[in-house]
Motif scaffolding. Structure first.
Motif, PDB file in Angstrom:
ATOM      1  N   ALA A 130       8.313  -6.079   0.561  1.00 29.62           N
ATOM      2  CA  ALA A 130       6.990  -5.810  -0.081  1.00 29.62           C
ATOM      3  C   ALA A 130       6.955  -4.411   1.113  1.00 29.62           C
ATOM      4  N   LEU A 131       7.216  -4.151   2.027  1.00 25.88           N
ATOM      5  CA  LEU A 131       6.712  -2.945   2.739  1.00 25.88           C
ATOM      6  C   LEU A 131       7.592  -2.119   2.254  1.00 25.88           C
ATOM      7  N   SER A 132       8.228  -2.072   1.007  1.00 27.54           N
ATOM      8  CA  SER A 132       8.902  -0.913   0.184  1.00 27.54           C
ATOM      9  C   SER A 132       7.857  -0.874  -0.577  1.00 27.54           C
ATOM     10  N   LEU A 133       7.079  -1.514  -1.122  1.00 33.00           N
ATOM     11  CA  LEU A 133       6.339  -1.140  -2.484  1.00 33.00           C
ATOM     12  C   LEU A 133       4.978  -0.871  -1.725  1.00 33.00           C
ATOM     13  N   LEU A 134       4.254  -1.441  -0.695  1.00 31.38           N
ATOM     14  CA  LEU A 134       2.482  -0.718  -0.797  1.00 31.38           C
ATOM     15  C   LEU A 134       2.766   0.241  -0.356  1.00 31.38           C
ATOM     16  N   PRO A 135       3.401   1.075   0.131  1.00 29.41           N
ATOM     17  CA  PRO A 135       3.323   2.683   0.023  1.00 29.41           C
ATOM     18  C   PRO A 135       2.792   2.932  -1.246  1.00 29.41           C
ATOM     19  N   ARG A 136       3.416   2.987  -2.263  1.00 29.54           N
ATOM     20  CA  ARG A 136       3.014   3.177  -3.670  1.00 29.54           C
ATOM     21  C   ARG A 136       1.706   2.632  -4.187  1.00 29.54           C
ATOM     22  N   LEU A 137       1.075   1.256  -3.957  1.00 25.86           N
ATOM     23  CA  LEU A 137       0.080   0.579  -4.738  1.00 25.86           C
ATOM     24  C   LEU A 137      -1.380   0.846  -3.225  1.00 25.86           C
ATOM     25  N   LEU A 138      -1.124   0.715  -2.098  1.00 24.24           N
ATOM     26  CA  LEU A 138      -1.891   1.924  -1.172  1.00 24.24           C
ATOM     27  C   LEU A 138      -2.998   3.058  -1.328  1.00 24.24           C
ATOM     28  N   PRO A 139      -4.315   2.948  -0.853  1.00 19.91           N
ATOM     29  CA  PRO A 139      -4.016   4.584  -0.066  1.00 19.91           C
ATOM     30  C   PRO A 139      -4.377   4.596   1.566  1.00 19.91           C
ATOM     31  N   ASP A 140      -4.093   5.384   1.857  1.00 23.07           N
ATOM     32  CA  ASP A 140      -2.933   5.536   3.405  1.00 23.07           C
ATOM     33  C   ASP A 140      -4.872   5.118   4.196  1.00 23.07           C
ATOM     34  N   GLY A 141      -5.974   4.611   4.114  1.00 22.65           N
ATOM     35  CA  GLY A 141      -6.617   3.979   4.594  1.00 22.65           C
ATOM     36  C   GLY A 141      -6.355   2.968   4.842  1.00 22.65           C
ATOM     37  N   LEU A 142      -5.977   2.042   3.701  1.00 22.80           N
ATOM     38  CA  LEU A 142      -5.863   1.153   4.241  1.00 22.80           C
ATOM     39  C   LEU A 142      -4.489   0.426   4.501  1.00 22.80           C
ATOM     40  N   LEU A 143      -3.918   1.322   3.883  1.00 18.91           N
ATOM     41  CA  LEU A 143      -2.001   1.408   4.112  1.00 18.91           C
ATOM     42  C   LEU A 143      -2.081   1.222   6.224  1.00 18.91           C
ATOM     43  N   ARG A 177      10.121   4.430   3.666  1.00 19.19           N
ATOM     44  CA  ARG A 177       9.171   4.608   3.247  1.00 19.19           C
ATOM     45  C   ARG A 177       7.702   3.901   4.002  1.00 19.19           C
ATOM     46  N   ILE A 178       7.794   3.243   4.740  1.00 22.22           N
ATOM     47  CA  ILE A 178       6.738   2.991   5.428  1.00 22.22           C
ATOM     48  C   ILE A 178       6.725   3.239   7.565  1.00 22.22           C
ATOM     49  N   THR A 179       6.244   4.440   7.277  1.00 20.79           N
ATOM     50  CA  THR A 179       6.139   4.911   9.416  1.00 20.79           C
ATOM     51  C   THR A 179       5.222   4.297   9.721  1.00 20.79           C
ATOM     52  N   ILE A 180       6.032   3.674  11.219  1.00 23.00           N
ATOM     53  CA  ILE A 180       4.786   2.157  11.757  1.00 23.00           C
ATOM     54  C   ILE A 180       4.971   3.417  12.915  1.00 23.00           C
ATOM     55  N   PRO A 181       3.732   3.127  14.406  1.00 21.87           N
ATOM     56  CA  PRO A 181       3.581   4.235  14.876  1.00 21.87           C
ATOM     57  C   PRO A 181       4.324   3.415  16.241  1.00 21.87           C
ATOM     58  N   PHE A 182       4.225   4.496  17.429  1.00 22.45           N
ATOM     59  CA  PHE A 182       5.639   4.469  18.067  1.00 22.45           C
ATOM     60  C   PHE A 182       7.291   4.307  16.984  1.00 22.45           C
TER      61      PHE A 182
END
Length: 310
Positions: A262-275, A144-149
């Protein structure tokens, strides 16, 4: 809750971590657990910790069709031709910059995390159908929330979740449940395998990639290891898997472990730039646009100047 003691379940990737904790937890409930490991010694050690007669180690490599077929034949004979549950936990972690990761490394990860999982599901579904058995697939909050690397791990887990969603819909009319487990930060031995050997990994990259990403990758790894080591024990995931296998109405998804919800929910609530800024800051990477490129240019220029002065 359905009666656990009468159930037979296959758990893949049972050598350590979540798979080990799950196999032992299900065995403690009195289930007949088939614990799939790649090494016989791992299976024997696991069986010695379970209640006598509840856990049977089996050898299986999810990337080998012959290994899967042999395991299926053994379990079909031992479980009277049917299974009540399949827990797809086998997986590998791979980290590194997308620009520098060899394609063979990427393909190998997908063979385990995606294609190997599907191969196991296809092989064992005929044993699940007669008993309306359940399938529990281990995903990740990274789906749900990809991280760098983390593109390879997150990408393979996201693909596996998509496979799982299709499977759930296809099996719904046939009376088989499919659940996805999304672990957050979990403290297991896999942390060292996935995030260890930083210097060796960087040494294998092209020189330009070492300049561009080396410092950032070291920072990322230090932060990621710290988060995982402070994570929840694998037993919390085992409890969620037990619920998925025994509850009258299992959930389609379980977010378990530290920060998982929390990490599963953040992508549904925040715009890409802030995320993006949150993810970069969380992993100790620059949040401004372009500073690493400027640092690399300055380092290259300084190296060139020194070489001309010699």
């Amino acid at each position: 809750m359905t009666r656990a003691a009468s159930k037979s379940v296959l758990v893949t990737g049972a050598s350590s971590g979540i798979g080990r904790a799950t196999a032992l937890r299900l065995a403690a409930e009195g289930m007949q657990v088939f614990a799939a490991c790649r090494k016989a010694s791992d299976g024997e050690a696991l069986a010695s910790e379970a209640k006598p007669g509840t856990l049977t180690p089996v050898l299986m490599d999810v990337t080998s069709a012959d290994s899967i077929a042999a395991c299926r034949e053994r379990i079909a004979a031992a479980a009277d031709g049917g299974l009540d549950g399949l827990v797809n936990n086998a997986g590998v972690g791979t980290s590194g910059p997308m620009e520098a990761l060899p394609l063979d490394t990427v393909r190998a990860a997908f063979e385990v995390n995606l294609f190997g999982q599907l191969a196991v599901i296809q092989a064992f579904l005929p044993l699940l159908h007669p008993r309306r058995g359940r399938i529990v697939n281990l995903g990740s909050v990274g789906a749900r929330i990809t991280i760098p690397f983390g593109g390879v791990l997150c990408g393979s887990k996201a693909a596996f979740e998509s496979f799982s969603d299709a499977l759930r819909l296809e099996l719904h009319p046939l009376g088989l449940h499919v659940s996805i487990i999304r672990p957050g930060s979990i403290h297991t031995p896999a942390v060292a395998k996935t995030l260890g050997g930083v210097d060796e990994a960087i040494a294998g990259w092209p020189e330009a990639a070492r300049t561009r990403y080396g410092a950032m990758f070291r920072s990322f790894t230090a932060r990621a290891v710290a988060r995982e080591e402070a994570g929840s024990p694998p037993e919390v995931v085992a409890e969620a898997i037990l619920h998925a296998l025994t509850a009258a109405t299992p959930r389609t998804r379980y977010a378990v472990g530290k920060d998982a919800r929390a990490l599963s929910l953040l992508p549904r609530l925040l715009p890409d730039g802030l995320l993006d800024r949150i993810r970069l800051k969380m992993l100790g990477l620059p949040t401004a646009f372009g500073p690493a490129a400027r640092s690399g240019e300055e380092e290259t220029a300084a190296s060139g100047g020194a070489a001309m002065g010699r």
